[in-house]
Design a protein around this motif. Structure first.
Motif, PDB file in Angstrom:
ATOM      1  N   HIS A  71      -8.535   6.192   2.663  1.00 14.28           N
ATOM      2  CA  HIS A  71      -8.632   7.540   3.243  1.00 14.28           C
ATOM      3  C   HIS A  71      -9.103   7.453   4.696  1.00 14.28           C
ATOM      4  CE1 HIS A  71      -8.970  11.926   2.963  1.00 14.28           C
ATOM      5  NE2 HIS A  71     -10.083  11.810   3.672  1.00 14.28           N
ATOM      6  N   PHE A  72     -10.134   6.659   4.952  1.00 13.43           N
ATOM      7  CA  PHE A  72     -10.614   6.457   6.319  1.00 13.43           C
ATOM      8  C   PHE A  72      -9.502   5.913   7.209  1.00 13.43           C
ATOM      9  CE2 PHE A  72     -15.045   7.124   5.325  1.00 13.43           C
ATOM     10  CZ  PHE A  72     -15.677   7.277   6.559  1.00 13.43           C
ATOM     11  N   MET A  73      -8.746   4.962   6.691  1.00 12.63           N
ATOM     12  CA  MET A  73      -7.677   4.349   7.475  1.00 12.63           C
ATOM     13  C   MET A  73      -6.625   5.383   7.875  1.00 12.63           C
ATOM     14  SD  MET A  73      -7.371   0.771   5.317  1.00 12.63           S
ATOM     15  CE  MET A  73      -5.949   0.097   6.209  1.00 12.63           C
ATOM     16  N   ARG A  74      -6.251   6.241   6.938  1.00 11.37           N
ATOM     17  CA  ARG A  74      -5.256   7.274   7.265  1.00 11.37           C
ATOM     18  C   ARG A  74      -5.798   8.248   8.307  1.00 11.37           C
ATOM     19  NH1 ARG A  74      -4.898   7.094   1.430  1.00 11.37           N
ATOM     20  NH2 ARG A  74      -3.051   5.899   0.808  1.00 11.37           N
ATOM     21  N   GLN A  75      -7.060   8.618   8.149  1.00 11.72           N
ATOM     22  CA  GLN A  75      -7.683   9.515   9.130  1.00 11.72           C
ATOM     23  C   GLN A  75      -7.738   8.850  10.502  1.00 11.72           C
ATOM     24  OE1 GLN A  75      -9.742  12.731   8.439  1.00 11.72           O
ATOM     25  NE2 GLN A  75      -8.225  12.845   6.810  1.00 11.72           N
ATOM     26  N   ALA A  76      -8.082   7.572  10.528  1.00 17.41           N
ATOM     27  CA  ALA A  76      -8.170   6.846  11.799  1.00 17.41           C
ATOM     28  C   ALA A  76      -6.807   6.737  12.461  1.00 17.41           C
ATOM     29  CB  ALA A  76      -8.763   5.462  11.569  1.00 17.41           C
ATOM     30  N   ALA A  77      -5.772   6.433  11.674  1.00 18.65           N
ATOM     31  CA  ALA A  77      -4.430   6.329  12.237  1.00 18.65           C
ATOM     32  C   ALA A  77      -3.992   7.655  12.842  1.00 18.65           C
ATOM     33  CB  ALA A  77      -3.445   5.884  11.161  1.00 18.65           C
ATOM     34  N   GLY A  78      -4.399   8.752  12.230  1.00 16.19           N
ATOM     35  CA  GLY A  78      -4.087  10.070  12.766  1.00 16.19           C
ATOM     36  C   GLY A  78      -4.723  10.329  14.116  1.00 16.19           C
ATOM     37  N   GLN A  79      -5.783   9.567  14.409  1.00 13.97           N
ATOM     38  CA  GLN A  79      -6.459   9.665  15.707  1.00 13.97           C
ATOM     39  C   GLN A  79      -5.960   8.604  16.695  1.00 13.97           C
ATOM     40  OE1 GLN A  79      -8.734  11.932  16.727  1.00 13.97           O
ATOM     41  NE2 GLN A  79      -8.658  13.050  14.792  1.00 13.97           N
ATOM     42  N   GLY A  80      -4.959   7.844  16.287  1.00 15.66           N
ATOM     43  CA  GLY A  80      -4.416   6.823  17.172  1.00 15.66           C
ATOM     44  C   GLY A  80      -5.215   5.541  17.230  1.00 15.66           C
ATOM     45  N   VAL A  81      -6.114   5.346  16.253  1.00 19.61           N
ATOM     46  CA  VAL A  81      -6.965   4.152  16.251  1.00 19.61           C
ATOM     47  C   VAL A  81      -6.137   2.907  15.968  1.00 19.61           C
ATOM     48  CG1 VAL A  81      -8.908   3.013  15.083  1.00 19.61           C
ATOM     49  CG2 VAL A  81      -9.011   5.464  15.594  1.00 19.61           C
ATOM     50  N   GLU A  82      -6.429   1.832  16.700  1.00 21.00           N
ATOM     51  CA  GLU A  82      -5.726   0.555  16.537  1.00 21.00           C
ATOM     52  C   GLU A  82      -6.602  -0.514  15.891  1.00 21.00           C
ATOM     53  OE1 GLU A  82      -3.477  -0.199  20.467  1.00 21.00           O
ATOM     54  OE2 GLU A  82      -4.859   1.477  20.822  1.00 21.00           O
ATOM     55  N   LEU A  83      -7.928  -0.384  16.027  1.00 20.42           N
ATOM     56  CA  LEU A  83      -8.896  -1.300  15.408  1.00 20.42           C
ATOM     57  C   LEU A  83      -9.972  -0.470  14.748  1.00 20.42           C
ATOM     58  CD1 LEU A  83     -10.257  -4.071  14.889  1.00 20.42           C
ATOM     59  CD2 LEU A  83     -11.367  -3.816  17.120  1.00 20.42           C
ATOM     60  N   LEU A  84     -10.167  -0.670  13.437  1.00 22.30           N
ATOM     61  CA  LEU A  84     -11.135   0.090  12.650  1.00 22.30           C
ATOM     62  C   LEU A  84     -12.096  -0.889  11.987  1.00 22.30           C
ATOM     63  CD1 LEU A  84     -11.935   2.903  11.486  1.00 22.30           C
ATOM     64  CD2 LEU A  84     -10.370   2.419   9.583  1.00 22.30           C
ATOM     65  N   VAL A  85     -13.394  -0.682  12.179  1.00 21.54           N
ATOM     66  CA  VAL A  85     -14.410  -1.602  11.670  1.00 21.54           C
ATOM     67  C   VAL A  85     -15.354  -0.863  10.729  1.00 21.54           C
ATOM     68  CG1 VAL A  85     -16.244  -3.222  12.260  1.00 21.54           C
ATOM     69  CG2 VAL A  85     -14.261  -2.960  13.789  1.00 21.54           C
ATOM     70  N   PHE A  86     -15.488  -1.381   9.500  1.00 20.77           N
ATOM     71  CA  PHE A  86     -16.370  -0.802   8.490  1.00 20.77           C
ATOM     72  C   PHE A  86     -17.726  -1.514   8.483  1.00 20.77           C
ATOM     73  CE2 PHE A  86     -12.334   0.790   6.994  1.00 20.77           C
ATOM     74  CZ  PHE A  86     -12.639   1.994   6.372  1.00 20.77           C
ATOM     75  N   PRO A  87     -18.739  -0.924   7.818  1.00 27.46           N
ATOM     76  CA  PRO A  87     -20.078  -1.528   7.753  1.00 27.46           C
ATOM     77  C   PRO A  87     -20.122  -2.798   6.894  1.00 27.46           C
ATOM     78  CG  PRO A  87     -20.174   0.839   7.317  1.00 27.46           C
ATOM     79  CD  PRO A  87     -18.725   0.443   7.269  1.00 27.46           C
ATOM     80  N   GLU A  88     -21.249  -3.459   6.956  1.00 29.27           N
ATOM     81  CA  GLU A  88     -21.529  -4.641   6.135  1.00 29.27           C
ATOM     82  C   GLU A  88     -21.384  -4.298   4.648  1.00 29.27           C
ATOM     83  OE1 GLU A  88     -25.088  -7.980   5.754  1.00 29.27           O
ATOM     84  OE2 GLU A  88     -25.601  -5.945   6.381  1.00 29.27           O
ATOM     85  N   LEU A  89     -20.662  -5.141   3.910  1.00 28.18           N
ATOM     86  CA  LEU A  89     -20.489  -4.985   2.458  1.00 28.18           C
ATOM     87  C   LEU A  89     -19.995  -3.582   2.076  1.00 28.18           C
ATOM     88  CD1 LEU A  89     -23.665  -6.953   1.257  1.00 28.18           C
ATOM     89  CD2 LEU A  89     -21.286  -7.698   1.104  1.00 28.18           C
ATOM     90  N   SER A  90     -19.095  -3.055   2.886  1.00 27.58           N
ATOM     91  CA  SER A  90     -18.632  -1.680   2.682  1.00 27.58           C
ATOM     92  C   SER A  90     -17.852  -1.489   1.383  1.00 27.58           C
ATOM     93  CB  SER A  90     -17.775  -1.241   3.867  1.00 27.58           C
ATOM     94  OG  SER A  90     -16.636  -2.083   4.026  1.00 27.58           O
ATOM     95  N   LEU A  91     -17.174  -2.528   0.899  1.00 29.41           N
ATOM     96  CA  LEU A  91     -16.340  -2.380  -0.302  1.00 29.41           C
ATOM     97  C   LEU A  91     -17.134  -2.341  -1.603  1.00 29.41           C
ATOM     98  CD1 LEU A  91     -13.149  -4.582   0.258  1.00 29.41           C
ATOM     99  CD2 LEU A  91     -13.337  -2.090   0.275  1.00 29.41           C
TER     100      LEU A  91
END
Length: 252
Positions: A27-47
C-alpha cells in the motif's frame, strides 16, 4: 543534476505479522508511486516489527518466495524499495538485521546491519553491510539504525562516493535529539543528503518518536513528519535544488 524523488516510509508495523506487513508495504509503495517517488526506504525490521523475541522464528531468506509480491510491485512501479527484516542466509546461519532492496529490474540486494545496539547481540549477529545503490549519477549508501551511531560508517560512505545516506531506524523520543543531530551533522560534514525512516508507532516495547526526516547536503532540513503515524516524507530534487513535503498514507 537530474531530477530525483525519494521518500522515507514512516510506517507502523504489526508485531510478527509478516503477511499483514507485506500488504501494508505494498500500500505504501502504491501511494509513493503516485507521488512520483523513485526510491522508498522503510524503517528497521519493518516487515516484522522490532521484535527480537520473535525474530528467529520470523527470519527470512532474501530470495524467499513470500517476498515476491514486493519484488513484483517494485518492478511494475519502477520503484526501488528498501525494507527491513530479520535475515538468515542459510538454515543454520546467524540471525542478521537486514535491509533488502527490491530493484526496478526485479533483482534483490541485501545490506546487513554492521553495528548492533546494546542488547541486540543476545539475538542477532553483526552483519557485513552491503554495496551502495546507484541511480544514474547518484550513489546511495544504506544504514540500519545503530550503524549511523558510528561516525566511521558515514565517513566510509562518503569516501566511497555516496551523495545520499539512507537510514532505516527505530528511534524513541529520548534518543531523537542526539540521533538526529548526528544525522544532520553527517549531511553537513560530508555534503550528502541524509534520509531517516523511523517507525510510525510503538514496536517491540519501544515507543517510536516518528518524525522521520530528510536533510539536504549541507544540513538544511528538507522535510520532517510532525510526529508518529503512517506518512511519506518526500524529498524532490529539481534543477539541483531539494524541496520536501509530508503526505499522509491513508486507507490502511
Amino acid at each position: 543534476m537530474t531530477a530525483l524523488t525519494i521518500a522515507a516510509a514512516q510506517s507502523f508495523s504489526l508485531a510478527g505479522d509478516l503477511e499483514g506487513n507485506i500488504q501494508r508495504h505494498l500500500h505504501f509503495m502504491r501511494q509513493a508511486a503516485g507521488q512520483g517517488v523513485e526510491l522508498l526506504v522503510f524503517p528497521e525490521l519493518s516487515l516484522t516489527g522490532y521484535e527480537p523475541g520473535l525474530a528467529s522464528a520470523l527470519a527470512i531468506a532474501p530470495e524467499a518466495e513470500v517476498l515476491q509480491p514486493l519484488a513484483d510491485l517494485a518492478r511494475e512501479l519502477r520503484l526501488v524499495t528498501v525494507v527491513g527484516m530479520p535475515v538468515r542466509l542459510s538454515v543454520d546461519g546467524p540471525l542478521l538485521i537486514g535491509a533488502l532492496t527490491f530493484h526496478a529490474d526485479g533483482s534483490r540486494q541485501l545490506y546487513s546491519k554492521q553495528h548492533l545496539h546494546a542488547g541486540e547481540e543476545r539475538v542477532f549477529t553483526p552483519g557485513k553491510g552491503g554495496a551502495a545503490l546507484t541511480f544514474g549519477a547518484d550513489t546511495v549508501a544504506l544504514s540500519v539504525c545503530a550503524d549511523f551511531s558510528h561516525a566511521s560508517h558515514a565517513l566510509q560512505a562518503a569516501r566511497s562516493g555516496a551523495n545520499l545516506y539512507a537510514a532505516g531506524v527505530l528511534i524513541s523520543e529520548n534518543g531523537y535529539a542526539p540521533d538526529t543531530a548526528l544525522l544532520q551533522g553527517y549531511a553537513r560534514e560530508h555534503d550528502m543528503l541524509v534520509l531517516m525512516a523511523n517507525h510510525g508507532g510503538a514496536t517491540g516495547g519501544w515507543v517510536s518518536a516518528g518524525r522521520s526526516a530528510i536533510w539536504a547536503a549541507g544540513g538544511q532540513l528538507i522535510a520532517a513528519a510532525a510526529g508518529v503515524g503512517d506518512v511519506l516524507v518526500i524529498g524532490r530534487r529539481r534543477a539541483g535544488t531539494w524541496h520536501g513535503e509530508v503526505v499522509a498514507v491513508e486507507g490502511l
